[in-house]
Design a protein around this motif. Structure first.
Motif, PDB file in Angstrom:
ATOM      1  N   MET A 243      29.262  35.700  51.061  1.00  0.00           N
ATOM      2  CA  MET A 243      30.331  36.560  51.581  1.00  0.00           C
ATOM      3  C   MET A 243      31.490  36.591  50.600  1.00  0.00           C
ATOM      4  SD  MET A 243      32.563  36.217  55.104  1.00  0.00           S
ATOM      5  CE  MET A 243      31.214  36.660  56.194  1.00  0.00           C
ATOM      6  N   ALA A 244      32.026  37.793  50.362  1.00  0.00           N
ATOM      7  CA  ALA A 244      33.177  37.967  49.477  1.00  0.00           C
ATOM      8  C   ALA A 244      34.421  38.268  50.313  1.00  0.00           C
ATOM      9  CB  ALA A 244      32.918  39.093  48.494  1.00  0.00           C
ATOM     10  N   PHE A 245      35.587  38.204  49.680  1.00  0.00           N
ATOM     11  CA  PHE A 245      36.832  38.519  50.384  1.00  0.00           C
ATOM     12  C   PHE A 245      36.818  39.949  50.932  1.00  0.00           C
ATOM     13  CE2 PHE A 245      38.641  34.820  48.184  1.00  0.00           C
ATOM     14  CZ  PHE A 245      39.378  34.262  49.218  1.00  0.00           C
ATOM     15  N   ALA A 246      36.120  40.856  50.219  1.00  0.00           N
ATOM     16  CA  ALA A 246      36.061  42.250  50.654  1.00  0.00           C
ATOM     17  C   ALA A 246      35.348  42.404  51.994  1.00  0.00           C
ATOM     18  CB  ALA A 246      35.353  43.093  49.593  1.00  0.00           C
ATOM     19  N   ASP A 247      34.537  41.421  52.369  1.00  0.00           N
ATOM     20  CA  ASP A 247      33.801  41.483  53.635  1.00  0.00           C
ATOM     21  C   ASP A 247      34.632  41.003  54.821  1.00  0.00           C
ATOM     22  OD1 ASP A 247      31.472  42.318  52.258  1.00  0.00           O
ATOM     23  OD2 ASP A 247      31.018  40.225  51.746  1.00  0.00           O
ATOM     24  N   LEU A 248      35.850  40.517  54.578  1.00  0.00           N
ATOM     25  CA  LEU A 248      36.664  39.960  55.647  1.00  0.00           C
ATOM     26  C   LEU A 248      37.595  40.973  56.301  1.00  0.00           C
ATOM     27  CD1 LEU A 248      37.644  36.527  54.015  1.00  0.00           C
ATOM     28  CD2 LEU A 248      35.748  37.032  55.565  1.00  0.00           C
ATOM     29  N   GLY A 249      37.647  42.190  55.760  1.00  0.00           N
ATOM     30  CA  GLY A 249      38.481  43.229  56.359  1.00  0.00           C
ATOM     31  C   GLY A 249      39.884  43.303  55.795  1.00  0.00           C
ATOM     32  N   LEU A 250      40.132  42.697  54.650  1.00  0.00           N
ATOM     33  CA  LEU A 250      41.457  42.731  54.032  1.00  0.00           C
ATOM     34  C   LEU A 250      41.664  44.050  53.289  1.00  0.00           C
ATOM     35  CD1 LEU A 250      41.500  39.092  52.600  1.00  0.00           C
ATOM     36  CD2 LEU A 250      42.678  39.909  54.651  1.00  0.00           C
ATOM     37  N   SER A 251      42.920  44.447  53.134  1.00  0.00           N
ATOM     38  CA  SER A 251      43.247  45.720  52.472  1.00  0.00           C
ATOM     39  C   SER A 251      43.003  45.626  50.969  1.00  0.00           C
ATOM     40  CB  SER A 251      44.709  46.075  52.729  1.00  0.00           C
ATOM     41  OG  SER A 251      45.575  45.137  52.098  1.00  0.00           O
ATOM     42  N   ASP A 252      42.886  46.796  50.331  1.00  0.00           N
ATOM     43  CA  ASP A 252      42.643  46.836  48.885  1.00  0.00           C
ATOM     44  C   ASP A 252      43.768  46.193  48.075  1.00  0.00           C
ATOM     45  OD1 ASP A 252      40.193  48.017  49.240  1.00  0.00           O
ATOM     46  OD2 ASP A 252      40.937  50.066  49.000  1.00  0.00           O
ATOM     47  N   PRO A 253      45.062  46.470  48.386  1.00  0.00           N
ATOM     48  CA  PRO A 253      46.122  45.800  47.611  1.00  0.00           C
ATOM     49  C   PRO A 253      46.054  44.276  47.730  1.00  0.00           C
ATOM     50  CG  PRO A 253      47.024  47.653  48.841  1.00  0.00           C
ATOM     51  CD  PRO A 253      45.635  47.454  49.339  1.00  0.00           C
ATOM     52  N   LEU A 254      45.707  43.790  48.908  1.00  0.00           N
ATOM     53  CA  LEU A 254      45.617  42.345  49.097  1.00  0.00           C
ATOM     54  C   LEU A 254      44.422  41.775  48.339  1.00  0.00           C
ATOM     55  CD1 LEU A 254      47.060  40.041  50.492  1.00  0.00           C
ATOM     56  CD2 LEU A 254      45.668  40.447  52.530  1.00  0.00           C
ATOM     57  N   LEU A 255      43.306  42.494  48.353  1.00  0.00           N
ATOM     58  CA  LEU A 255      42.131  42.044  47.603  1.00  0.00           C
ATOM     59  C   LEU A 255      42.437  41.995  46.103  1.00  0.00           C
ATOM     60  CD1 LEU A 255      39.303  44.015  49.456  1.00  0.00           C
ATOM     61  CD2 LEU A 255      39.731  41.552  49.546  1.00  0.00           C
ATOM     62  N   ARG A 256      43.241  42.952  45.643  1.00  0.00           N
ATOM     63  CA  ARG A 256      43.613  42.955  44.223  1.00  0.00           C
ATOM     64  C   ARG A 256      44.457  41.723  43.889  1.00  0.00           C
ATOM     65  NH1 ARG A 256      47.452  47.198  41.746  1.00  0.00           N
ATOM     66  NH2 ARG A 256      47.362  47.954  43.887  1.00  0.00           N
ATOM     67  N   ALA A 257      45.388  41.356  44.784  1.00  0.00           N
ATOM     68  CA  ALA A 257      46.219  40.173  44.553  1.00  0.00           C
ATOM     69  C   ALA A 257      45.381  38.899  44.573  1.00  0.00           C
ATOM     70  CB  ALA A 257      47.314  40.093  45.616  1.00  0.00           C
ATOM     71  N   VAL A 258      44.400  38.843  45.466  1.00  0.00           N
ATOM     72  CA  VAL A 258      43.504  37.676  45.519  1.00  0.00           C
ATOM     73  C   VAL A 258      42.703  37.575  44.230  1.00  0.00           C
ATOM     74  CG1 VAL A 258      41.492  36.692  46.684  1.00  0.00           C
ATOM     75  CG2 VAL A 258      43.350  37.658  48.041  1.00  0.00           C
ATOM     76  N   HIS A 259      42.200  38.713  43.753  1.00  0.00           N
ATOM     77  CA  HIS A 259      41.435  38.719  42.504  1.00  0.00           C
ATOM     78  C   HIS A 259      42.315  38.301  41.322  1.00  0.00           C
ATOM     79  CE1 HIS A 259      38.346  39.896  39.635  1.00  0.00           C
ATOM     80  NE2 HIS A 259      39.266  40.584  38.964  1.00  0.00           N
ATOM     81  N   ASP A 260      43.547  38.771  41.303  1.00  0.00           N
ATOM     82  CA  ASP A 260      44.475  38.394  40.228  1.00  0.00           C
ATOM     83  C   ASP A 260      44.719  36.888  40.206  1.00  0.00           C
ATOM     84  OD1 ASP A 260      44.677  41.065  39.649  1.00  0.00           O
ATOM     85  OD2 ASP A 260      46.673  41.333  40.530  1.00  0.00           O
ATOM     86  N   SER A 261      44.621  36.263  41.378  1.00  0.00           N
ATOM     87  CA  SER A 261      44.856  34.821  41.473  1.00  0.00           C
ATOM     88  C   SER A 261      43.640  34.004  41.071  1.00  0.00           C
ATOM     89  CB  SER A 261      45.269  34.447  42.907  1.00  0.00           C
ATOM     90  OG  SER A 261      46.450  35.134  43.282  1.00  0.00           O
TER      91      SER A 261
END
Length: 449
Positions: A1-19
């Motif tokens: 399971m990836a963060f994208a499967d948890l229902g988070l928004s695209d801007p938030l997923l981008r911040a998680v990826h940046d981290s």
């Protein structure tokens, strides 16, 4: 399971990826979807499991809709110590960089002026310690009627520090129709009672058995006389594979003395304890995070407040008084799936405390022989000593010279023996929050809306 499967928004997923994160931890997998659905939640998770992100990430998306009003925070996170509150604030800044959310940090030891100004502008996220929050509420500087999302973090630590009555009073002033999230490493009866009183049909997520230690941490117990503890620490700090270490002591005076001893031995060492003001503690912590120093000697004020990636070793210079503190101390290593090593130095008087730790964790700590941890020169010494049957001549040095030699060696002989052990009570909330009148460090500044 990836963060994208948890229902988070695209801007938030981008911040998680940046981290640098791609795969959510078990507590994040279990908590994030439920929080996004607006459910109350109880999260039981050991330290170092990604617990903070499990509520920070969904909160950012929930708060993306709506606007703040003066003195009425939209959400609130309660933390037991300033260090933990600062860590959560850093997480909001890191993950919320693509959102326009305002935040205020209310902690003791800081001038109230800037905090009051931030509240008057209105904040989406309020991160607070109970004492400062109650103080400002009593002064009429904050209203809690608009707070629809509450997070009680480190609830068992709140219990240890005597904050449960404050938590109950705060909860009674919030809207009844709210979402409440409670996180704790353990679930003692008072915390269960608190949850039953203030949470509505909560979903419970438990990613590890209560009070269990991280399986990624190799635990070792070294039996060593009190007078040899410092030698054992020096040996551990010089072993192969050592990168950095946090060394925990039960008493503030022991922190100071061990820090001085290691510094005299040439180690790049810092210290954190309850007698230091907040700015000094933050400065030492930042030096450790930046690798300006690789050894940090600390009291239990830091056991749950330090979050540093890649700590290779934790050393319990003293066996902790409370078994729960052992789990939180060694949890400073082995974080985010990494491996770690935790040493505990124990004397014969610590047998009962060690037994309590092993009973709590359900794990027998591997014993390490004294010879394995002794310095090379110490280990070689017995072979050089004459046999007991040999008669050694008395020293012929004058008595005055012998006494001078003793005096010269005295600083190294002063240790944690019974004759030198002052009576110090276990840490209290006062130890964790000394007064500080200095400026607010830059990373604790309030985010403008």
């Amino acid at each position: 399971m990836a963060f994208a499967d948890l229902g988070l928004s695209d801007p938030l997923l981008r911040a998680v990826h940046d981290s640098g994160y791609d795969v959510p931890t078990p507590i994040q997998k279990g908590a994030i979807p439920s929080v996004l659905m607006g459910k109350d939640l109880i999260g039981i998770a050991q330290t170092g499991t990604g617990k903070t992100a499990s509520f920070v990430l969904p909160m950012i998306d929930i708060l993306a809709e709506g606007r703040s009003r003066a003195r009425m925070p939209r959400s609130m996170i309660l933390e037991p110590t300033r260090e933990l509150a600062a860590q959560v604030a850093e997480n909001f800044e890191k993950y919320g960089k693509y959102h326009k959310l305002s935040m205020a940090l209310l902690i003791g030891g800081v001038q109230m002026g800037d905090q009051i100004k931030a509240l008057e502008k209105g904040v989406d996220v309020l991160i607070a310690t109970p004492g400062r929050l109650m103080d400002l509420f009593g002064r009429g500087k904050i209203l809690l009627t608009g707070c629809n999302l509450l997070v009680i973090d480190e609830a068992d630590r709140m219990l240890d520090m005597g904050f449960i009555p404050d938590i109950e009073e705060i909860c009674s002033k919030l809207p009844k129709a709210r979402q409440t999230l409670l996180f704790s490493a353990t679930m003692p009866p008072p915390i269960k009672k608190l949850a039953d009183k203030f949470l509505t049909d909560p979903k419970q997520i438990e990613v590890a058995r209560p009070a269990s230690a991280n399986a990624n941490i190799e635990q070792k117990l070294l039996s060593v006389p009190g007078a040899k503890k410092r030698d054992a620490v020096r040996t551990i700090l010089r072993e192969d594979g050592f990168k950095n270490a946090i060394i925990f002591c039960n008493k503030k005076v022991t922190v100071r003395e061990l820090y001085t001893s290691l510094k005299r031995s040439g180690f790049a060492v810092g210290q954190i304890h309850g007698d230091m003001d907040q700015s000094s503690r933050i400065e030492e912590f930042d030096r450790f995070k930046k690798d300006d120093i690789n050894v940090l000697v600390a009291s239990d004020v830091a056991a749950r407040g330090l979050d540093v990636k890649g700590v290779s070793h934790v050393i319990n210079f003293d066996v902790p008084w409370q078994p729960d503190d052992y789990v939180h101390r060694i949890g400073r290593t082995g974080r985010a799936g990494a491996k770690g090593i935790a040493y505990t130095l124990a004397t014969s008087a610590d047998a009962e405390a060690v037994g309590a730790i092993e009973k709590l964790t359900g794990h027998k700590i591997a014993r390490v022989s004294t010879a394995d941890a002794a310095p090379a020169e110490e280990a070689a010494a017995p072979a050089e000593r004459p046999a007991k049957s040999e008669k050694r001549p008395r020293r012929e040095e004058p008595k005055r010279k012998t006494e001078a030699a003793k005096k010269e060696r005295q600083p190294e002989l002063v240790d944690e023996g019974d004759a030198y052990r002052p009576t110090v009570e276990p840490l209290t909330a006062d130890d964790a929050e000394p007064a500080w009148n200095g400026p607010v460090p830059s990373f604790l500044s309030f985010a403008a809306s």
